[in-house]
Write a protein that holds these residues in place. Structure first.
Motif, PDB file in Angstrom:
ATOM      1  N   TRP A  98      -1.427  -3.241  -5.582  1.00 52.73           N
ATOM      2  CA  TRP A  98      -2.275  -2.892  -4.431  1.00 52.73           C
ATOM      3  C   TRP A  98      -3.729  -3.273  -4.694  1.00 52.73           C
ATOM      4  O   TRP A  98      -4.412  -3.799  -3.815  1.00 52.73           O
TER       5      TRP A  98
ATOM      6  N   ALA B 181       2.493   2.092  -3.323  1.00 53.17           N
ATOM      7  CA  ALA B 181       1.529   2.682  -4.259  1.00 53.17           C
ATOM      8  C   ALA B 181       1.303   4.155  -3.936  1.00 53.17           C
ATOM      9  O   ALA B 181       1.220   4.996  -4.845  1.00 53.17           O
TER      10      ALA B 181
ATOM     11  N   ARG C 108       0.832  -1.211   0.000  1.00 54.34           N
ATOM     12  CA  ARG C 108       0.000   0.000   0.000  1.00 54.34           C
ATOM     13  C   ARG C 108       0.864   1.257   0.000  1.00 54.34           C
ATOM     14  O   ARG C 108       0.627   2.194  -0.780  1.00 54.34           O
TER      15      ARG C 108
ATOM     16  N   ALA D 162       4.043   3.885 -11.168  1.00 48.90           N
ATOM     17  CA  ALA D 162       2.884   4.099 -10.306  1.00 48.90           C
ATOM     18  C   ALA D 162       1.747   3.161 -10.714  1.00 48.90           C
ATOM     19  O   ALA D 162       1.033   2.615  -9.860  1.00 48.90           O
ATOM     20  N   TYR D 163       1.584   2.973 -12.028  1.00 48.39           N
ATOM     21  CA  TYR D 163       0.551   2.060 -12.535  1.00 48.39           C
ATOM     22  C   TYR D 163       0.771   0.648 -11.980  1.00 48.39           C
ATOM     23  O   TYR D 163      -0.164   0.003 -11.492  1.00 48.39           O
TER      24      TYR D 163
ATOM     25  N   TRP E  31      -7.626   3.749 -15.851  1.00 47.80           N
ATOM     26  CA  TRP E  31      -6.528   2.796 -15.993  1.00 47.80           C
ATOM     27  C   TRP E  31      -6.014   2.732 -17.433  1.00 47.80           C
ATOM     28  O   TRP E  31      -4.814   2.530 -17.661  1.00 47.80           O
TER      29      TRP E  31
ATOM     30  N   LEU F 184       2.598   7.280  -6.379  1.00 49.90           N
ATOM     31  CA  LEU F 184       1.591   8.213  -6.881  1.00 49.90           C
ATOM     32  C   LEU F 184       1.913   9.651  -6.481  1.00 49.90           C
ATOM     33  O   LEU F 184       1.747  10.583  -7.282  1.00 49.90           O
TER      34      LEU F 184
ATOM     35  N   VAL G  57      -9.214   4.702  -2.518  1.00 43.69           N
ATOM     36  CA  VAL G  57      -8.119   3.860  -2.985  1.00 43.69           C
ATOM     37  C   VAL G  57      -7.272   3.361  -1.821  1.00 43.69           C
ATOM     38  O   VAL G  57      -6.933   2.178  -1.748  1.00 43.69           O
TER      39      VAL G  57
ATOM     40  N   ILE H 192      -9.779   6.964 -11.162  1.00 48.30           N
ATOM     41  CA  ILE H 192      -8.639   6.411 -11.895  1.00 48.30           C
ATOM     42  C   ILE H 192      -9.070   5.935 -13.274  1.00 48.30           C
ATOM     43  O   ILE H 192      -9.993   5.124 -13.402  1.00 48.30           O
TER      44      ILE H 192
ATOM     45  N   LEU I 289       0.103   0.490  -8.215  1.00 48.98           N
ATOM     46  CA  LEU I 289      -1.343   0.555  -7.954  1.00 48.98           C
ATOM     47  C   LEU I 289      -2.022  -0.771  -8.295  1.00 48.98           C
ATOM     48  O   LEU I 289      -2.923  -1.218  -7.566  1.00 48.98           O
ATOM     49  N   ARG I 290      -1.621  -1.396  -9.394  1.00 49.04           N
ATOM     50  CA  ARG I 290      -2.210  -2.676  -9.784  1.00 49.04           C
ATOM     51  C   ARG I 290      -1.947  -3.755  -8.735  1.00 49.04           C
ATOM     52  O   ARG I 290      -2.826  -4.564  -8.403  1.00 49.04           O
TER      53      ARG I 290
END
Length: 302
Positions: free
Chosen positions: A197, A142, A139, A190-191, A167, A146, A211, A165, A194-195
């Motif tokens: 997470w 991410a 977490r 960051a992508y 995507w 970001l 999020v 978001i 995030l994925r």
């Protein structure tokens, strides 16, 4: 005094329509009421207030309350706006030109700075071996990616929702100060973070509009984000006092240094005034010298 309180409430309602944030409205209410209470103790009638009374009040705040220049500027802005609004409402004459009263601002201090190598040290550190700490790193990574990838404010990160978001386009819809909306990109790193997470949330059947969430399963708080960032900086071996705004500063400085596009950085940061963005034009001297050598017609050697 009750009529003045009603006037303040009406003024704040007027500002709320203009989409000022709740935080700003609360600060304005506090500053204006403090000034009006002072006037009452000094037996100064609201329709008789002069610039000399305002100067006396600000001197009192500095000498007795030990206010900083920043606090004085904030209070002065609120009081000026309120008094001008009262004048527009024809509550008293135009004799006192409160908008003309200004205090010299202190130069804005530049935030600290991390090098791209420091950022890499932070973001590419290995995951903890402890399983209970590993999900926090998933977490936190991410969040860190970001903050650095998109230059978000702390409040914008905390309030980010899944529906904000995109995507496919790697874009975020951000609601910033004054409830102004902007679209900002986020990078591949960051992508990916995030994925990972999102996959973890799915595995643990975590369902939440926001999020980023805390151990409790609720929306994460500002303080929790601040504490986790400091913890991850310490784990990475960084000596800097890392906080969300420092990552925002690094985002702006590194992007501006590489692109030189001040307007683009302004848009991504959500600054309404370009002067605010110019604080991030603090570039290192090596880069400045390189730009000079490459661009100035009298710098080239023949």
């Amino acid at each position: 005094m009750q009529s003045l309180q009603n006037a303040v409430s009406n003024w704040l309602d007027h500002l709320a329509i203009q989409q000022h944030s709740d935080h700003t409205l609360a600060a304005y209410h506090r500053d204006v009421m403090a000034f009006l209470n002072y006037c009452q103790t000094q037996n100064i009638l609201i329709n008789k207030i002069q610039l000399s009374d305002l100067r006396q009040y600000l001197s009192y705040c500095v000498e007795q309350k030990h206010w900083s220049n920043q606090s004085i500027q904030r209070a002065l802005s609120a009081i000026r706006q309120f008094m001008q609004w009262l004048q527009q409402q024809q509550k008293f004459s135009e004799d006192a030109k409160f908008k003309d009263f200004k205090i010299k601002r202190e130069p804005r201090a530049l935030p600290g700075m991390l090098s791209p190598e420091n950022i890499q040290q932070l973001l590419d550190q290995p995951a903890p071996e402890n399983e209970s700490e590993n999900w926090l790193w998933i977490r936190d990574k991410a969040m860190l990616e970001l903050l650095y990838s998109s230059g978000l404010r702390l409040s914008e990160l905390v309030k980010l929702k899944l529906l904000n978001i995109d995507w496919t386009e790697k874009m975020l819809r951000i609601t910033g100060k004054g409830n102004k909306t902007r679209i900002v990109p986020f990078g591949q790193k960051a992508y990916s973070a995030l994925r990972i997470w999102m996959d973890y949330r799915l595995q643990k059947n975590i369902s939440h509009d926001y999020v980023f969430i805390a151990r409790s399963g609720q929306q994460i708080s500002d303080r929790q984000v601040q504490n986790r960032i400091k913890q991850q900086a310490k784990r990475a071996g960084l000596s800097a006092d890392l906080h969300p705004h420092l990552l925002r500063h690094c985002f702006a400085s590194h992007l501006l240094s590489a692109s030189g596009d001040l307007r683009a950085v302004q848009e991504m940061l959500g600054h309404s005034n370009l002067n605010t963005t110019q604080i991030y034009t603090h570039l290192d001297f090596d880069h400045l010298a390189q730009v000079y050598d490459q661009a100035h017609p009298r710098a080239k050697k023949y």
